[in-house]
Design a protein around this motif. Sequence first.
Motif, PDB file in Angstrom:
ATOM      1  N   THR A  22       0.514  -3.393  -0.107  1.00  0.00           N
ATOM      2  CA  THR A  22       1.764  -3.989  -0.570  1.00  0.00           C
ATOM      3  C   THR A  22       2.244  -5.082   0.371  1.00  0.00           C
ATOM      4  N   ILE A  23       3.105  -5.958  -0.163  1.00  0.00           N
ATOM      5  CA  ILE A  23       3.825  -6.953   0.643  1.00  0.00           C
ATOM      6  C   ILE A  23       5.326  -6.797   0.448  1.00  0.00           C
ATOM      7  N   GLN A  45       0.206  -2.490   4.693  1.00  0.00           N
ATOM      8  CA  GLN A  45       1.065  -3.653   4.541  1.00  0.00           C
ATOM      9  C   GLN A  45       0.261  -4.928   4.763  1.00  0.00           C
ATOM     10  N   ASP A  46       0.280  -5.793   3.769  1.00  0.00           N
ATOM     11  CA  ASP A  46      -0.423  -7.069   3.872  1.00  0.00           C
ATOM     12  C   ASP A  46       0.547  -8.152   4.328  1.00  0.00           C
ATOM     13  N   GLY A  47      -0.001  -9.254   4.830  1.00  0.00           N
ATOM     14  CA  GLY A  47       0.840 -10.378   5.204  1.00  0.00           C
ATOM     15  C   GLY A  47       1.545 -10.184   6.533  1.00  0.00           C
ATOM     16  N   ASP A  48       2.762 -10.709   6.635  1.00  0.00           N
ATOM     17  CA  ASP A  48       3.539 -10.759   7.874  1.00  0.00           C
ATOM     18  C   ASP A  48       3.833  -9.352   8.405  1.00  0.00           C
ATOM     19  N   PRO A  49       3.275  -8.987   9.561  1.00  0.00           N
ATOM     20  CA  PRO A  49       3.495  -7.627  10.081  1.00  0.00           C
ATOM     21  C   PRO A  49       4.912  -7.400  10.613  1.00  0.00           C
ATOM     22  N   SER A  50       5.668  -8.484  10.803  1.00  0.00           N
ATOM     23  CA  SER A  50       7.039  -8.323  11.308  1.00  0.00           C
ATOM     24  C   SER A  50       8.015  -7.949  10.197  1.00  0.00           C
ATOM     25  N   LYS A  51       7.583  -8.076   8.972  1.00  0.00           N
ATOM     26  CA  LYS A  51       8.440  -7.716   7.842  1.00  0.00           C
ATOM     27  C   LYS A  51       8.523  -6.200   7.712  1.00  0.00           C
ATOM     28  N   THR A  52       9.715  -5.688   7.432  1.00  0.00           N
ATOM     29  CA  THR A  52       9.904  -4.248   7.272  1.00  0.00           C
ATOM     30  C   THR A  52       9.755  -3.862   5.805  1.00  0.00           C
ATOM     31  N   ILE A  53       8.861  -2.931   5.564  1.00  0.00           N
ATOM     32  CA  ILE A  53       8.653  -2.420   4.201  1.00  0.00           C
ATOM     33  C   ILE A  53       9.456  -1.134   4.048  1.00  0.00           C
ATOM     34  N   LYS A  54      10.305  -1.090   3.041  1.00  0.00           N
ATOM     35  CA  LYS A  54      11.122   0.096   2.805  1.00  0.00           C
ATOM     36  C   LYS A  54      10.430   1.026   1.808  1.00  0.00           C
ATOM     37  N   VAL A  55      10.388   2.299   2.179  1.00  0.00           N
ATOM     38  CA  VAL A  55       9.785   3.334   1.343  1.00  0.00           C
ATOM     39  C   VAL A  55      10.883   4.321   0.960  1.00  0.00           C
ATOM     40  N   PRO A  56      11.009   4.682  -0.314  1.00  0.00           N
ATOM     41  CA  PRO A  56      12.047   5.632  -0.712  1.00  0.00           C
ATOM     42  C   PRO A  56      11.962   6.935   0.077  1.00  0.00           C
ATOM     43  N   GLU A  57      13.108   7.551   0.290  1.00  0.00           N
ATOM     44  CA  GLU A  57      13.155   8.806   1.031  1.00  0.00           C
ATOM     45  C   GLU A  57      12.407   9.917   0.285  1.00  0.00           C
ATOM     46  N   GLY A  58      11.902  10.859   1.074  1.00  0.00           N
ATOM     47  CA  GLY A  58      11.282  12.041   0.491  1.00  0.00           C
ATOM     48  C   GLY A  58       9.777  11.976   0.371  1.00  0.00           C
ATOM     49  N   PHE A  59       9.191  10.814   0.697  1.00  0.00           N
ATOM     50  CA  PHE A  59       7.737  10.686   0.620  1.00  0.00           C
ATOM     51  C   PHE A  59       7.119  10.873   1.998  1.00  0.00           C
ATOM     52  N   ASP A  60       5.980  11.555   2.017  1.00  0.00           N
ATOM     53  CA  ASP A  60       5.216  11.752   3.251  1.00  0.00           C
ATOM     54  C   ASP A  60       4.214  10.609   3.354  1.00  0.00           C
ATOM     55  N   GLU A  62       2.187   7.324   5.981  1.00  0.00           N
ATOM     56  CA  GLU A  62       1.943   6.548   7.184  1.00  0.00           C
ATOM     57  C   GLU A  62       1.742   5.098   6.736  1.00  0.00           C
ATOM     58  N   LEU A  63       2.227   4.161   7.545  1.00  0.00           N
ATOM     59  CA  LEU A  63       2.172   2.745   7.171  1.00  0.00           C
ATOM     60  C   LEU A  63       1.443   1.966   8.253  1.00  0.00           C
ATOM     61  N   TYR A  64       0.503   1.141   7.831  1.00  0.00           N
ATOM     62  CA  TYR A  64      -0.266   0.300   8.744  1.00  0.00           C
ATOM     63  C   TYR A  64      -0.058  -1.167   8.385  1.00  0.00           C
ATOM     64  N   ASN A  65       0.240  -1.990   9.394  1.00  0.00           N
ATOM     65  CA  ASN A  65       0.279  -3.434   9.162  1.00  0.00           C
ATOM     66  C   ASN A  65      -0.882  -4.091   9.906  1.00  0.00           C
ATOM     67  N   ARG A  66      -0.894  -5.445   9.916  1.00  0.00           N
ATOM     68  CA  ARG A  66      -2.039  -6.128  10.512  1.00  0.00           C
ATOM     69  C   ARG A  66      -2.160  -5.845  12.011  1.00  0.00           C
ATOM     70  N   ASN A  67      -1.037  -5.684  12.674  1.00  0.00           N
ATOM     71  CA  ASN A  67      -1.090  -5.362  14.102  1.00  0.00           C
ATOM     72  C   ASN A  67      -1.776  -4.011  14.334  1.00  0.00           C
ATOM     73  N   ASP A  68      -1.484  -3.049  13.456  1.00  0.00           N
ATOM     74  CA  ASP A  68      -2.105  -1.728  13.573  1.00  0.00           C
ATOM     75  C   ASP A  68      -3.615  -1.813  13.324  1.00  0.00           C
ATOM     76  N   ILE A  69      -3.987  -2.596  12.311  1.00  0.00           N
ATOM     77  CA  ILE A  69      -5.414  -2.755  11.994  1.00  0.00           C
ATOM     78  C   ILE A  69      -6.154  -3.354  13.185  1.00  0.00           C
ATOM     79  N   ASN A  70      -5.551  -4.395  13.797  1.00  0.00           N
ATOM     80  CA  ASN A  70      -6.181  -5.035  14.961  1.00  0.00           C
ATOM     81  C   ASN A  70      -6.274  -4.069  16.142  1.00  0.00           C
ATOM     82  N   ARG A  71      -5.223  -3.254  16.309  1.00  0.00           N
ATOM     83  CA  ARG A  71      -5.196  -2.308  17.433  1.00  0.00           C
ATOM     84  C   ARG A  71      -6.251  -1.217  17.253  1.00  0.00           C
ATOM     85  N   ILE A  72      -6.395  -0.711  16.041  1.00  0.00           N
ATOM     86  CA  ILE A  72      -7.297   0.411  15.774  1.00  0.00           C
ATOM     87  C   ILE A  72      -8.759  -0.034  15.737  1.00  0.00           C
TER      88      ILE A  72
END
Length: 353
Positions: A22-23, A45-60, A62-72
């Motif tokens: 998602t973006i 999360q695709d695109g700008d990793p500084s953007k905050t993606i909001k996820v509705p409450e109650g869902f379990d 984990e979220l990865y952005n490009r910084n996480d992909i590069n780190r891992i």
Amino acid sequence: MAEASVKPTPLLKDELDIVIPTIRNLDFLEMWRPFFEQYHLIIVQDGDPSKTIKVPEGFDYELYNRNDINRILGPKASCISFKDSACRCFGYMVSKKKYIFTIDDDCFVAKDPSNKDINALEQHIKNLLSPATPHFFNTLYDPYREGADFVRGYPFSLREGVSTAVSHGLWLNIPDYDAPTQLVKPRERNSRYVDAVLTIPKGTLFPMCGMNLAFNRELIGPAMYFGLMGDGQPIGRYDDMWAGWCVKVICDHLGWGVKTGLPYIWHSKASNPFVNLKKEYKGIFWQEDLIPFFQSVVLPKDCTTVQKCYVELSKLVKEKLGPIDPYFVKLSESMVTWIEAWDELNPGGPAQK
């Protein structure tokens, strides 16, 4: 009374991850809450990793952005596409579950002909847990569904079927068309609900769409690489189809099945056909060579794991498709990088070399 309010445990609750690229904010999950809430989500999360993606409450989740992909992944992160939904395959790699369901964020709950909400995930699970029949076509389609069976003349020696590796779902409303078809049929909508699940026969390729797809990660996961697309690449919108061609060739070789048909989702919006044409135009020419290539692939008998098959396929891509365009040399190298990264994150897996 308290016991009556307890939600029943859904199928494969602890054995399946839902992967969403998602973006944007994931408001669409509210519609899926009755079906997804008890499952674990992996959001890429695709695109700008500084953007905050909001996820509705109650869902379990984990979220990865490009910084996480590069780190891992470190230098191997080069195999994961940027600014393209092909990045979803990173979610397949980091998952530790046996099954994956992936869906796009513009796909909503569809209704069947009786106006009942379709639990797409439940149908995918049923498809994956029942055998496939790639070696002989059953004219009543899926013989394992309630109310169906093998027809007269179907060999008894093949009625046990084979393991199902992939369940490919379909779409109501906006069909999954290429740009030229979008341009000549801008108002076309799919309202046909076909109540059928088919095994795609051995030796037959198909155009896989990643927006409503489930698969057995333990069986075929290492082959579910969505290629190099998007930013810096000469092609887009072929990520899922590339994966589908590779997967089908490997499933045919290893003796597994691929199903298509139910379940349907409601695809809510059409992407811009002019933008799509810019992404697709090289692929439209290239696929006239790609399809005969995949149709002619014969993998050696000593390719007994998905990894071995995929590395062998990468060599053939470089040898046979490299002369068409340097992109395919780069893609073949990324296929190997993908397998190396997969094995690093999944040591000792069932499909390990």
